[in-house]
Design a protein around this motif. Structure first.
Motif, PDB file in Angstrom:
ATOM      1  N   LEU A 175      22.341   8.841  18.764  1.00 29.67           N
ATOM      2  CA  LEU A 175      22.238   7.845  17.697  1.00 29.67           C
ATOM      3  C   LEU A 175      22.377   8.447  16.311  1.00 29.67           C
ATOM      4  O   LEU A 175      22.644   7.729  15.340  1.00 29.67           O
ATOM      5  CB  LEU A 175      20.892   7.113  17.794  1.00 29.67           C
ATOM      6  CG  LEU A 175      20.682   6.244  19.037  1.00 29.67           C
ATOM      7  CD1 LEU A 175      19.264   5.696  19.052  1.00 29.67           C
ATOM      8  CD2 LEU A 175      21.685   5.097  19.086  1.00 29.67           C
ATOM      9  N   LEU A 176      22.201   9.758  16.216  1.00 27.39           N
ATOM     10  CA  LEU A 176      22.226  10.424  14.915  1.00 27.39           C
ATOM     11  C   LEU A 176      23.637  10.807  14.491  1.00 27.39           C
ATOM     12  O   LEU A 176      24.461  11.230  15.308  1.00 27.39           O
ATOM     13  CB  LEU A 176      21.374  11.696  14.964  1.00 27.39           C
ATOM     14  CG  LEU A 176      19.862  11.504  14.907  1.00 27.39           C
ATOM     15  CD1 LEU A 176      19.153  12.830  15.186  1.00 27.39           C
ATOM     16  CD2 LEU A 176      19.437  10.937  13.557  1.00 27.39           C
ATOM     17  N   ARG A 177      23.882  10.674  13.206  1.00 29.26           N
ATOM     18  CA  ARG A 177      25.097  11.229  12.623  1.00 29.26           C
ATOM     19  C   ARG A 177      24.964  12.750  12.553  1.00 29.26           C
ATOM     20  O   ARG A 177      23.866  13.295  12.689  1.00 29.26           O
ATOM     21  CB  ARG A 177      25.306  10.656  11.219  1.00 29.26           C
ATOM     22  CG  ARG A 177      25.537   9.149  11.228  1.00 29.26           C
ATOM     23  CD  ARG A 177      25.414   8.529   9.857  1.00 29.26           C
ATOM     24  NE  ARG A 177      25.652   7.086   9.912  1.00 29.26           N
ATOM     25  CZ  ARG A 177      25.052   6.202   9.141  1.00 29.26           C
ATOM     26  NH1 ARG A 177      24.171   6.585   8.232  1.00 29.26           N
ATOM     27  NH2 ARG A 177      25.324   4.900   9.259  1.00 29.26           N
ATOM     28  N   GLY A 323      13.744  18.431  13.291  1.00 25.56           N
ATOM     29  CA  GLY A 323      14.914  19.116  13.801  1.00 25.56           C
ATOM     30  C   GLY A 323      16.196  18.473  13.320  1.00 25.56           C
ATOM     31  O   GLY A 323      16.219  17.296  12.946  1.00 25.56           O
ATOM     32  N   ARG A 324      17.273  19.249  13.328  1.00 31.26           N
ATOM     33  CA  ARG A 324      18.559  18.768  12.838  1.00 31.26           C
ATOM     34  C   ARG A 324      19.584  18.748  13.990  1.00 31.26           C
ATOM     35  O   ARG A 324      19.626  19.662  14.814  1.00 31.26           O
ATOM     36  CB  ARG A 324      19.055  19.670  11.725  1.00 31.26           C
ATOM     37  CG  ARG A 324      20.281  19.112  10.998  1.00 31.26           C
ATOM     38  CD  ARG A 324      20.818  20.081   9.942  1.00 31.26           C
ATOM     39  NE  ARG A 324      19.821  20.527   8.983  1.00 31.26           N
ATOM     40  CZ  ARG A 324      19.392  19.821   7.940  1.00 31.26           C
ATOM     41  NH1 ARG A 324      19.848  18.597   7.751  1.00 31.26           N
ATOM     42  NH2 ARG A 324      18.518  20.334   7.110  1.00 31.26           N
ATOM     43  N   LYS A 325      20.391  17.702  13.984  1.00 35.31           N
ATOM     44  CA  LYS A 325      21.538  17.654  14.894  1.00 35.31           C
ATOM     45  C   LYS A 325      22.651  18.512  14.326  1.00 35.31           C
ATOM     46  O   LYS A 325      23.070  18.310  13.190  1.00 35.31           O
ATOM     47  CB  LYS A 325      22.021  16.214  15.059  1.00 35.31           C
ATOM     48  CG  LYS A 325      23.252  16.076  15.943  1.00 35.31           C
ATOM     49  CD  LYS A 325      23.678  14.610  16.082  1.00 35.31           C
ATOM     50  CE  LYS A 325      24.962  14.464  16.881  1.00 35.31           C
ATOM     51  NZ  LYS A 325      25.345  13.037  17.060  1.00 35.31           N
ATOM     52  N   VAL A 326      23.107  19.457  15.113  1.00 32.83           N
ATOM     53  CA  VAL A 326      24.178  20.341  14.646  1.00 32.83           C
ATOM     54  C   VAL A 326      25.353  20.250  15.599  1.00 32.83           C
ATOM     55  O   VAL A 326      25.227  19.831  16.753  1.00 32.83           O
ATOM     56  CB  VAL A 326      23.695  21.805  14.540  1.00 32.83           C
ATOM     57  CG1 VAL A 326      22.609  21.919  13.481  1.00 32.83           C
ATOM     58  CG2 VAL A 326      23.184  22.312  15.866  1.00 32.83           C
ATOM     59  N   MET A 327      26.513  20.655  15.097  1.00 33.51           N
ATOM     60  CA  MET A 327      27.733  20.621  15.886  1.00 33.51           C
ATOM     61  C   MET A 327      27.602  21.537  17.100  1.00 33.51           C
ATOM     62  O   MET A 327      27.210  22.698  16.949  1.00 33.51           O
ATOM     63  CB  MET A 327      28.936  21.076  15.044  1.00 33.51           C
ATOM     64  CG  MET A 327      30.276  20.980  15.763  1.00 33.51           C
ATOM     65  SD  MET A 327      30.824  19.273  15.922  1.00 33.51           S
ATOM     66  CE  MET A 327      31.262  18.896  14.229  1.00 33.51           C
ATOM     67  N   GLU A 328      27.865  20.989  18.269  1.00 36.39           N
ATOM     68  CA  GLU A 328      27.803  21.806  19.479  1.00 36.39           C
ATOM     69  C   GLU A 328      29.103  22.591  19.631  1.00 36.39           C
ATOM     70  O   GLU A 328      30.199  22.057  19.479  1.00 36.39           O
ATOM     71  CB  GLU A 328      27.564  20.936  20.697  1.00 36.39           C
ATOM     72  CG  GLU A 328      26.209  20.225  20.673  1.00 36.39           C
ATOM     73  CD  GLU A 328      25.987  19.369  21.901  1.00 36.39           C
ATOM     74  OE1 GLU A 328      26.927  19.231  22.722  1.00 36.39           O
ATOM     75  OE2 GLU A 328      24.878  18.830  22.033  1.00 36.39           O
ATOM     76  N   VAL A 329      28.968  23.884  19.935  1.00 31.71           N
ATOM     77  CA  VAL A 329      30.140  24.755  20.077  1.00 31.71           C
ATOM     78  C   VAL A 329      30.702  24.595  21.482  1.00 31.71           C
ATOM     79  O   VAL A 329      29.965  24.609  22.448  1.00 31.71           O
ATOM     80  CB  VAL A 329      29.739  26.217  19.827  1.00 31.71           C
ATOM     81  CG1 VAL A 329      30.957  27.127  20.009  1.00 31.71           C
ATOM     82  CG2 VAL A 329      29.144  26.378  18.446  1.00 31.71           C
TER      83      VAL A 329
END
Length: 329
Positions: A175-177, A323-329
């Motif tokens: 749901l998070l950007r 916590g932060r949503k970060v780009m998954e590698v």
């Protein structure tokens, strides 16, 4: 593993429990509003008993969450869309909207959502708020919740009601950007110890000598009786009966810190973690001095609670995770 039908039945029981709870509270004069709450003697040992306790306890939680959002995103409130999962009667969502955020409050209890909407519609500050919408339904399956449509997902005393922490936090992440935040301010009742119960019994027994606590307790010195009372209080602090049954709702205590934290830190990049308090919010509503002294003692207990946690004299039984949503590698 629960079947789908069993899971739906549990959700219905959970909703019914909170429907009943909020209906009883409202019928007895409860106002779920951090700014407009009034003294309510229906609450015999709860921070909602008096507006001063509400400010010391619940309003501080709002401030911590508000500040975590602003620090974590570094944007203006009117540029931030927030989802509160398990909003109950809506007091946090309402206050976040008053702070300028665009807010959606979600709860499984239809009655809670109806009451939250009523108070929001009657809000004297409605013209100066960010947008506010309440929804009733299951967090995992509500179609209105669109992927990547929120900047923040907040759990305030709600995440521990979800058994499948992995699936719940995956849903929050969806749901998070990108770079959005998850904020969990949760009880950690698996960290309650007999030392908490012994301390609480010590404190309440001394206060009750002069009728300065909500219930009178005889000062017993028999070791067997003392151990029995400590055990009873231990169960109360864990929201369990003596036989281990949950006392609030069927899904309460589905997860403790041992289940929540690994999933939170695994799904999100941790940018803030802190232990919060140990006992004061379970205690201050029971004070029975005069009104001015009640507030002074409540503040004293809150600060002593912080010191006891910092010095590790008592384990904290609630925590804050950002916590932060970060780009998954």
């Amino acid at each position: 593993m629960k079947t789908e039908n069993e899971g739906q039945e549990r959700l219905q029981q959970e909703a019914s429990a909170f429907d009943r709870q909020i209906e009883e509270r409202i019928a007895n004069g409860h106002i779920p509003d951090l700014r407009l709450s009034k003294p309510c003697e229906y609450f015999y040992n709860n921070s909602w008993r008096h507006p001063a306790y509400v400010k010391i306890d619940f309003y501080e939680q709002f401030e911590v969450i508000r500040d975590a959002i602003l620090e974590g995103l570094n944007r203006k409130p009117d540029e931030i869309r927030v989802l509160e999962v398990g909003c109950g009667p809506g007091y946090l969502s309402l206050e976040l909207s008053r702070a300028g955020f665009h807010v959606v409050g979600l709860d499984i209890s239809e009655r809670c959502v109806e009451i939250a909407s009523k108070f929001a519609d009657e809000d004297p500050w409605i013209a100066r708020r960010g947008s506010l919408e309440y929804m009733a339904g299951d967090f995992h399956s509500l179609p209105k919740l669109e992927k990547e449509s929120f900047d923040v997902v907040v759990f305030l005393g709600a995440l521990h009601h979800f058994q499948d922490q992995s699936a719940t936090l995956k849903k929050a992440k969806d749901l998070l950007r990108q770079h959005g935040l998850v904020i969990a301010h949760e009880p950690a009742r698996d960290r309650v110890t007999p030392a908490h119960a012994a301390f609480m019994h010590l404190l309440s027994s001394i206060l009750s000598l002069n009728k300065n606590f909500y219930k009178h307790q005889e000062l017993v010195v028999d070791r067997g009786q003392l151990l029995h009372e400590v055990g009873r209080i231990y169960n109360l602090l864990r929201y369990e009966s003596e036989d281990g049954e949950k006392t609030q709702s069927i899904n309460d205590n589905e997860a403790g810190f041992a289940e929540m934290y690994p999933e939170l830190s695994g799904a999100f990049q941790q940018i803030r973690f802190e232990w919060r308090y140990s006992f004061f919010h379970e205690f201050i509503g029971g004070l029975r001095f005069d009104e001015e002294t009640n507030v002074r003692v409540a503040r004293f207990l809150k600060e002593m609670d912080r010191i006891l946690v910092e010095t590790e004299a008592l384990p904290a039984t609630e925590f804050l995770f950002v916590g932060r949503k970060v780009m998954e590698v």
